[in-house]
Design a protein around this motif. Structure first.
Motif, PDB file in Angstrom:
ATOM      1  N   ILE A 147       5.232  11.426  11.179  1.00 29.01           N
ATOM      2  CA  ILE A 147       5.500  10.127  11.816  1.00 29.01           C
ATOM      3  C   ILE A 147       4.339   9.744  12.732  1.00 29.01           C
ATOM      4  N   ASP A 148       3.847  10.689  13.513  1.00 28.64           N
ATOM      5  CA  ASP A 148       2.721  10.404  14.416  1.00 28.64           C
ATOM      6  C   ASP A 148       1.479   9.976  13.642  1.00 28.64           C
ATOM      7  N   GLU A 149       1.300  10.561  12.452  1.00 29.59           N
ATOM      8  CA  GLU A 149       0.120  10.222  11.647  1.00 29.59           C
ATOM      9  C   GLU A 149       0.259   8.858  10.967  1.00 29.59           C
ATOM     10  N   LYS A 173       0.849  -1.193   0.000  1.00 29.43           N
ATOM     11  CA  LYS A 173       0.000   0.000   0.000  1.00 29.43           C
ATOM     12  C   LYS A 173       0.885   1.243   0.000  1.00 29.43           C
ATOM     13  N   ILE A 174       0.565   2.202  -0.854  1.00 30.03           N
ATOM     14  CA  ILE A 174       1.377   3.415  -0.988  1.00 30.03           C
ATOM     15  C   ILE A 174       0.526   4.642  -0.701  1.00 30.03           C
ATOM     16  N   GLN A 175       1.050   5.530   0.124  1.00 25.94           N
ATOM     17  CA  GLN A 175       0.430   6.837   0.285  1.00 25.94           C
ATOM     18  C   GLN A 175       1.500   7.908   0.187  1.00 25.94           C
ATOM     19  N   THR A 176       1.092   9.143   0.046  1.00 29.50           N
ATOM     20  CA  THR A 176       2.039  10.245  -0.119  1.00 29.50           C
ATOM     21  C   THR A 176       1.722  11.357   0.866  1.00 29.50           C
ATOM     22  N   ALA A 177       2.714  12.228   1.078  1.00 32.05           N
ATOM     23  CA  ALA A 177       2.519  13.356   1.999  1.00 32.05           C
ATOM     24  C   ALA A 177       3.481  14.470   1.629  1.00 32.05           C
ATOM     25  N   GLN A 178       3.121  15.677   2.017  1.00 32.01           N
ATOM     26  CA  GLN A 178       4.013  16.825   1.885  1.00 32.01           C
ATOM     27  C   GLN A 178       4.683  17.063   3.222  1.00 32.01           C
ATOM     28  N   VAL A 179       6.016  17.251   3.178  1.00 33.45           N
ATOM     29  CA  VAL A 179       6.737  17.544   4.416  1.00 33.45           C
ATOM     30  C   VAL A 179       7.972  18.373   4.096  1.00 33.45           C
ATOM     31  N   ASP A 180       8.267  19.322   4.961  1.00 30.04           N
ATOM     32  CA  ASP A 180       9.517  20.074   4.882  1.00 30.04           C
ATOM     33  C   ASP A 180      10.474  19.432   5.867  1.00 30.04           C
ATOM     34  N   ASN A 213      13.330  20.103   6.685  1.00 29.81           N
ATOM     35  CA  ASN A 213      14.114  21.038   7.497  1.00 29.81           C
ATOM     36  C   ASN A 213      13.419  21.368   8.811  1.00 29.81           C
ATOM     37  N   LYS A 214      12.155  20.992   8.925  1.00 34.24           N
ATOM     38  CA  LYS A 214      11.363  21.341  10.103  1.00 34.24           C
ATOM     39  C   LYS A 214      11.004  20.079  10.876  1.00 34.24           C
ATOM     40  N   THR A 215      11.682  19.903  12.006  1.00 34.25           N
ATOM     41  CA  THR A 215      11.500  18.691  12.797  1.00 34.25           C
ATOM     42  C   THR A 215      10.041  18.480  13.185  1.00 34.25           C
ATOM     43  N   GLU A 216       9.351  19.564  13.530  1.00 28.84           N
ATOM     44  CA  GLU A 216       7.964  19.414  13.981  1.00 28.84           C
ATOM     45  C   GLU A 216       7.071  18.857  12.873  1.00 28.84           C
ATOM     46  N   GLU A 217       7.355  19.196  11.597  1.00 33.49           N
ATOM     47  CA  GLU A 217       6.570  18.640  10.494  1.00 33.49           C
ATOM     48  C   GLU A 217       6.844  17.142  10.333  1.00 33.49           C
ATOM     49  N   VAL A 218       8.101  16.754  10.487  1.00 34.09           N
ATOM     50  CA  VAL A 218       8.445  15.333  10.380  1.00 34.09           C
ATOM     51  C   VAL A 218       7.817  14.555  11.526  1.00 34.09           C
ATOM     52  N   ILE A 219       7.850  15.115  12.733  1.00 35.16           N
ATOM     53  CA  ILE A 219       7.215  14.468  13.886  1.00 35.16           C
ATOM     54  C   ILE A 219       5.727  14.262  13.634  1.00 35.16           C
ATOM     55  N   ALA A 220       5.061  15.296  13.131  1.00 35.21           N
ATOM     56  CA  ALA A 220       3.618  15.194  12.875  1.00 35.21           C
ATOM     57  C   ALA A 220       3.316  14.097  11.856  1.00 35.21           C
TER      58      ALA A 220
END
Length: 399
Positions: free
Chosen positions: A71-73, A53-60, A62-69
């Motif tokens: 990963i949490d999702e 199964k493949i899904q996609t997402a937008q993430v920056d 350079n911003k740890t908080e975006e990567v954390i969000a």
């Protein structure tokens, strides 16, 4: 069995995605994330309908908080970082905060200093141990497979390895007057930096491309090779006991070097910002924007790569020489996954390393380079997933 978050959508990421989808028993779900979501969507569209199964997402990244969000999702078992080396630390921070395993293919490099070394990432060791998660550093080909080759040689062929020469030859021809086979910014920073090698417990620095040799590569032929600094020298010097010298060599054509010299002379390889039409721009980043995208080189690149390690040491009190290498065909890579061999030889090991972690074969708390794990299951997987290795016990040596 597991889920992987793949950060990046360039040529290497494309190979990682293709190879994960070829291995659905391990990679049941993947998420492809990048700053430019359309690139992720294009990869998904190519491979939709497969078992994974493949899904996609937008993430920056350079911003740890975006990567954390993200990963949490998505809740992955591992994050495969095939973004830029500048983003290693922010992604490692996110993995630490979420207690998620981490893997990359190149060590951290500050954007404003052309110097890559492991000290910034090795500093995470105790925190990853306390969090009970694994970080695998430098799991491409070089670094990556070259470290696994070294561990394999140490385990099966030597009592002590004294000398290591890592040889990276690309005999591919893409038809452009000048282009780089991976990210132009990273490639040019690497090639124009001072060279260095490890000998008798210390670093010896050289001028850029100062030391040249000629080597006759199996299946490729005679090529000019130049001594460079490369990150696996640092980790192998730390982890392979008794080693006396480690050198890294890479091939460059005279056409490539002539173009590079001209670009240097006119300041286009500089990372010092200049003002242009009221804005600050970095010449090297501008040059990256006008050079061919490495991800587009696949259909036009012909020829082969040869990357491997020559070891000299002692076994049962007798001198021994051993050469481990892989030969990869650009056109065969393109037919399989739509990429040239440089991306392929980096992306396949990244998938294998992630598989090693998900399946528990390479899993222990802390931060590790690949040569610190058991090489045998990884070596078996190289043969299975497209990078079969070859060996010689009487190779030509680099003087």
């Amino acid at each position: 069995m597991g889920k992987a978050l793949i950060i990046g959508a360039g040529g290497v990421a494309s190979v990682v995605v293709h190879k994960c989808v070829q291995n659905p028993e391990v990679f049941e779900e993947i998420c492809i994330a990048s700053r430019t979501k359309s690139k992720c969507d294009a990869l998904k569209q190519k491979l939709d309908g497969r078992k994974t199964k493949i899904q996609t997402a937008q993430v920056d990244a350079n911003k740890t908080e975006e990567v954390i969000a993200l990963i949490d999702e998505f809740k992955p078992d591992i994050v495969i970082n095939v973004a830029l080396p500048y983003q290693d630390l922010t992604i490692m921070d996110a993995c630490l905060a979420t207690k998620t395993h981490y893997l990359d293919t190149a060590n951290y490099e500050p954007p404003d200093i052309p110097k890559f070394e492991y000290k910034w990432q090795w500093a995470y060791k105790e925190r990853y141990e306390q969090a009970g998660i694994t970080a695998v550093l430098g799991c491409g080909f070089d670094p990556g497979v070259t470290g696994v080759f070294t561990a394999y040689a140490q385990k099966h062929h030597f009592d002590e390895i004294h000398y290591i020469d890592i040889l990276d030859a690309n005999a591919g021809d893409h038809g452009y007057p000048f282009a780089t086979n991976f990210n132009p910014e990273i490639n040019i920073r690497e090639v124009t930096a001072k060279g260095s090698y490890w000998e008798n417990g210390k670093w010896i620095e050289t001028e850029p491309l100062e030391i040249k040799r000629t080597y006759n590569f199996p299946e490729i032929g005679e090529k000019d090779i130049y001594l460079l600094h490369h990150e696996e020298i640092e980790s192998l010097a730390k982890n392979i006991k008794g080693v006396k010298r480690i050198r890294f060599w890479m091939t460059f054509s005279q056409q490539y070097l002539t173009h590079l010299r001209v670009l240097q002379n006119v300041g286009m390889t500089s990372i010092v910002p200049i003002e242009f039409e009221g804005k600050l721009i970095q010449p090297l980043q501008f040059l990256k924007a006008v050079l061919p995208d490495p991800a587009t080189l696949g259909p036009r690149t012909k020829g082969k790569t040869n990357i491997g390690c020559i070891f000299q040491g002692v076994k049962d009190g007798k001198p021994k020489t051993y050469y481990l290498y892989n030969v990869c065909d650009h056109q065969e890579c393109y037919r399989e996954v739509g990429s040239q061999a440089i991306s392929y030889t980096t992306g396949v090991p990244a998938m294998i390393g992630a598989m090693m972690v998900i399946t528990g074969k390479w899993r222990k708390p802390g931060v590790f380079n690949v040569e610190e794990f058991d090489p045998d299951p990884f070596m078996d997987a190289l043969n299975k997933y497209g990078l079969p290795w070859k060996e010689s016990f009487s190779p030509e040596l680099v003087d």
